[in-house]
Design an enzyme around this catalytic site. Structure first.
Site, PDB file in Angstrom:
ATOM      1  N   HIS A  65      -2.205   7.212   8.800  1.00 37.49           N
ATOM      2  CA  HIS A  65      -1.859   6.616   7.745  1.00 37.49           C
ATOM      3  C   HIS A  65      -0.551   7.426   7.062  1.00 37.49           C
ATOM      4  O   HIS A  65      -0.568   8.475   6.367  1.00 37.49           O
ATOM      5  CB  HIS A  65      -2.675   6.484   6.549  1.00 37.49           C
ATOM      6  N   GLU A  85       0.783  -1.246  -0.021  1.00 32.87           N
ATOM      7  CA  GLU A  85       0.079   0.026   0.039  1.00 32.87           C
ATOM      8  C   GLU A  85       1.116   1.229  -0.090  1.00 32.87           C
ATOM      9  O   GLU A  85       1.980   1.267   0.607  1.00 32.87           O
ATOM     10  CB  GLU A  85      -0.819  -0.011   1.376  1.00 32.87           C
ATOM     11  N   GLU A 144      -7.023  -2.250   7.627  1.00 37.17           N
ATOM     12  CA  GLU A 144      -8.263  -2.774   7.013  1.00 37.17           C
ATOM     13  C   GLU A 144      -8.388  -4.375   7.106  1.00 37.17           C
ATOM     14  O   GLU A 144      -9.317  -4.703   6.508  1.00 37.17           O
ATOM     15  CB  GLU A 144      -8.270  -2.595   5.350  1.00 37.17           C
ATOM     16  N   HIS A 163      -1.839  -3.779   8.931  1.00 37.64           N
ATOM     17  CA  HIS A 163      -2.441  -2.984   8.128  1.00 37.64           C
ATOM     18  C   HIS A 163      -4.171  -2.790   8.549  1.00 37.64           C
ATOM     19  O   HIS A 163      -4.924  -4.069   8.783  1.00 37.64           O
ATOM     20  CB  HIS A 163      -2.744  -3.824   6.791  1.00 37.64           C
ATOM     21  N   ASP A 190       3.756  -1.985   5.779  1.00 34.58           N
ATOM     22  CA  ASP A 190       2.876  -2.493   6.550  1.00 34.58           C
ATOM     23  C   ASP A 190       3.219  -4.016   6.562  1.00 34.58           C
ATOM     24  O   ASP A 190       2.674  -4.837   7.339  1.00 34.58           O
ATOM     25  CB  ASP A 190       1.424  -2.542   6.056  1.00 34.58           C
ATOM     26  N   HIS A 241       2.374   4.755   1.012  1.00 29.20           N
ATOM     27  CA  HIS A 241       2.608   5.339   2.071  1.00 29.20           C
ATOM     28  C   HIS A 241       3.404   6.795   1.904  1.00 29.20           C
ATOM     29  O   HIS A 241       4.308   7.183   2.519  1.00 29.20           O
ATOM     30  CB  HIS A 241       3.492   4.553   3.042  1.00 29.20           C
TER      31      HIS A 241
END
Length: 266
Positions: free
Chosen positions: A178, A35, A123, A121, A46, A37
């Site tokens: 984040h 992801e 999510e 992470h 992550d 960053h």
């Protein structure tokens, strides 16, 4: 070397079998994502961070660290910027659930009865819970009823005393951290060669309406991809985080796995 390593995949299988056969050695599974960053950090933050916390905790409790999950559930706009950034590469929820279920079941087949998922992470959380639930159900069908799984996210161990040191100007909440101070400080301490703080974008914290829209509006997310500014991140703050989170994880493992370890020692 095999005697000293905490990484399960580095062991020859007979040594691995010897360590886990009695079910009293915790095995820690880091679970992250690929992801974005921001402009200043790589896309595997992550993965790197939960793997390092798992390594440190395993060394303290005599555990082993499994290979990490390097893909996770889809980045959500209010916690990760959104799944529309180039580079962010995600799994459908069902894919993550089924992969984790299979891995937990396999480790139990080897003899492991103490499993810890170290999440990096946000999510991933509910899909991890579903994978654990389904794995334990299937293990029960096979007659295995004594497997315990601990699920934790390292940031949940950051207490108010640490928050006061990390955010002296006020803490706005984990939901907009984040790519901010927490992750950047940890990366500055652990992997400074992967951080280019001079490229970080200093901007006001993201502000979202109290609802979601699908497909998302990309302009809701700051263009940098981070949800708050990392400008106040330091390696010294990374030290605070490493200490409080590692101590919290170790305490959790010793607490939850204590009974079985006492029985195995008798």
């Amino acid at each position: 070397m095999a005697q000293d390593t905490v990484f399960a995949a580095e062991l020859p299988w007979p040594e691995y079998q010897r360590r886990v056969a009695r079910g009293s050695v915790p095995i820690l599974i880091p679970l992250g994502s690929m992801e974005q960053h921001g402009h200043h950090m790589p896309m595997h933050v992550d993965v790197l961070l939960p793997t390092e916390f798992a390594r440190r905790a395993a060394a303290e409790v005599g555990g082993l660290v499994a290979p990490p999950f390097t893909y996770g559930y889809k980045s959500q706009q209010k916690s990760g910027g959104g799944n529309f950034f180039p580079g962010t590469t995600s799994l459908d929820g069902a894919s993550l659930v089924n992969a984790l279920k299979d891995v937990i079941r396999e480790f139990a087949r080897h003899g492991n009865r103490q499993i810890c998922i170290v999440n990096g992470h946000f999510e991933n959380s509910w899909f991890i819970a579903e994978g654990i639930d389904l794995a334990l159900r299937e293990l029960g069908w096979s007659g295995i009823h004594d497997t315990k799984v601990v699920l934790l996210s390292y940031w949940d161990f950051v207490d108010q005393a640490a928050i006061a040191k990390l955010y002296p100007e006020g803490f706005l909440g984990w939901d907009i951290e984040h790519g901010g101070v927490l992750e950047t400080s940890l990366m500055l301490r652990l992997y400074p060669d992967l951080v280019s703080l001079e490229r970080a974008v200093d901007h006001a914290p993201a502000s979202f309406p109290p609802y979601d829209v699908y497909p998302p509006h990309p302009d809701w997310t700051p263009a940098s991809g981070t949800l708050s500014s990392p400008k106040n991140a330091t390696a010294e703050k990374g030290d605070i985080l490493l200490d409080v989170c590692t101590r919290g994880i170790v305490t959790a493992l010793r607490t939850e796995f204590a009974t079985r370890n006492r029985v195995a020692a008798e």
